[in-house]
Design a protein around this motif. Structure first.
Motif, PDB file in Angstrom:
ATOM      1  N   GLN A 168       0.846  -1.196   0.000  1.00 26.86           N
ATOM      2  CA  GLN A 168       0.000   0.000   0.000  1.00 26.86           C
ATOM      3  C   GLN A 168       0.879   1.244   0.000  1.00 26.86           C
ATOM      4  O   GLN A 168       1.832   1.334   0.767  1.00 26.86           O
ATOM      5  N   PRO A 169       0.582   2.241  -0.831  1.00 27.87           N
ATOM      6  CA  PRO A 169       1.395   3.461  -0.835  1.00 27.87           C
ATOM      7  C   PRO A 169       1.091   4.299   0.413  1.00 27.87           C
ATOM      8  O   PRO A 169      -0.053   4.628   0.696  1.00 27.87           O
ATOM      9  N   ASP A 170       2.120   4.574   1.193  1.00 28.39           N
ATOM     10  CA  ASP A 170       2.040   5.424   2.388  1.00 28.39           C
ATOM     11  C   ASP A 170       0.868   5.103   3.305  1.00 28.39           C
ATOM     12  O   ASP A 170       0.056   5.979   3.623  1.00 28.39           O
ATOM     13  N   PRO A 171       0.764   3.865   3.780  1.00 28.00           N
ATOM     14  CA  PRO A 171      -0.348   3.546   4.677  1.00 28.00           C
ATOM     15  C   PRO A 171      -0.121   4.141   6.066  1.00 28.00           C
ATOM     16  O   PRO A 171       1.007   4.369   6.497  1.00 28.00           O
ATOM     17  N   ASP A 172      -1.186   4.361   6.755  1.00 25.40           N
ATOM     18  CA  ASP A 172      -1.140   4.786   8.152  1.00 25.40           C
ATOM     19  C   ASP A 172      -0.611   3.596   8.968  1.00 25.40           C
ATOM     20  O   ASP A 172      -0.927   2.446   8.648  1.00 25.40           O
ATOM     21  N   PRO A 173       0.196   3.828  10.003  1.00 20.24           N
ATOM     22  CA  PRO A 173       0.705   2.701  10.808  1.00 20.24           C
ATOM     23  C   PRO A 173      -0.403   1.786  11.348  1.00 20.24           C
ATOM     24  O   PRO A 173      -0.190   0.602  11.548  1.00 20.24           O
ATOM     25  N   SER A 174      -1.592   2.341  11.566  1.00 20.10           N
ATOM     26  CA  SER A 174      -2.688   1.513  12.071  1.00 20.10           C
ATOM     27  C   SER A 174      -3.078   0.433  11.050  1.00 20.10           C
ATOM     28  O   SER A 174      -3.597  -0.618  11.431  1.00 20.10           O
ATOM     29  N   TYR A 175      -2.803   0.674   9.776  1.00 18.99           N
ATOM     30  CA  TYR A 175      -3.090  -0.318   8.734  1.00 18.99           C
ATOM     31  C   TYR A 175      -2.316  -1.609   9.024  1.00 18.99           C
ATOM     32  O   TYR A 175      -2.869  -2.705   8.993  1.00 18.99           O
ATOM     33  N   TYR A 176      -1.018  -1.477   9.324  1.00 13.63           N
ATOM     34  CA  TYR A 176      -0.191  -2.646   9.605  1.00 13.63           C
ATOM     35  C   TYR A 176      -0.522  -3.260  10.957  1.00 13.63           C
ATOM     36  O   TYR A 176      -0.459  -4.474  11.131  1.00 13.63           O
ATOM     37  N   ARG A 177      -0.885  -2.442  11.928  1.00 10.41           N
ATOM     38  CA  ARG A 177      -1.315  -2.979  13.218  1.00 10.41           C
ATOM     39  C   ARG A 177      -2.559  -3.852  13.033  1.00 10.41           C
ATOM     40  O   ARG A 177      -2.670  -4.927  13.612  1.00 10.41           O
ATOM     41  N   ASP A 178      -3.486  -3.383  12.205  1.00  8.55           N
ATOM     42  CA  ASP A 178      -4.701  -4.157  11.951  1.00  8.55           C
ATOM     43  C   ASP A 178      -4.384  -5.462  11.217  1.00  8.55           C
ATOM     44  O   ASP A 178      -4.961  -6.511  11.525  1.00  8.55           O
TER      45      ASP A 178
END
Length: 169
Positions: free
Chosen positions: A112-122
């Motif tokens: 994903q281009p420039d995802p929010d860190p919460s994206y990876y936490r999820d």
């Protein structure tokens, strides 16, 4: 540890005959009567009838790669050792065929281009829910106990050890 004839294959092609079995061990060493996991073991017997009593144990496992699939392509390089010693391929807990702790991720999930860190936490939280075991019971210290349990179950007093990747820890 009962062994029977089998054929182990690697992910990139190639296979070899071996003797395979599983050893049940507690997932949580502090609860010997609790949940058990199966450790996958393959023994490639020495060629000599007068084999030495100290086999070569091979371990890999980082992250998730089983020893059996990882070492089959390298067995030719170990042919000199195999003349006199059994080769024992142990898939460490959480790897290969030993209660593999891996997540199925779509490659697009990780690009994903420039995802929010919460994206990876999820993504990580979702992954944890799918694992077949509890990650806190898969550290190196417990894997070493497993290795010794396999050694004893196979009747070896002493072993030689060769590890690559995580298997060197």
């Amino acid at each position: 540890l009962a062994l029977s004839a089998c054929r182990i294959e690697c992910f990139g092609g190639g296979a070899t005959d071996a003797r395979c079995g599983t050893l049940a061990v507690p997932e949580n060493p502090a609860e010997p009567a609790g949940k058990r996991i199966e450790l996958s073991v393959a023994v490639i017997p020495a060629i000599s009838r007068k084999a030495k009593s100290d086999p070569l144990f091979l371990i890999a496992g980082g992250p998730g790669q089983g020893t059996q699939e990882g070492f089959v392509p390298l067995l030719g390089a170990l042919s000199g050792i195999r003349r006199e010693r059994d080769l024992v391929l142990l898939d460490q807990r959480g790897t290969g065929k030993s209660n593999r702790m891996g997540c199925k991720l779509d490659p697009e999930d990780l690009s994903q281009p420039d995802p929010d860190p919460s994206y990876y936490r999820d993504l990580a939280a979702d992954c944890l829910k799918t694992l077949p075991g509890r990650p806190e019971f898969y550290p190196t210290s417990v894997a070493v106990r497993d290795l010794d349990a396999v050694r004893a179950a196979l009747g070896y007093e002493r072993i030689n050890l060769y590890g690559v990747s995580y298997g060197t820890r």
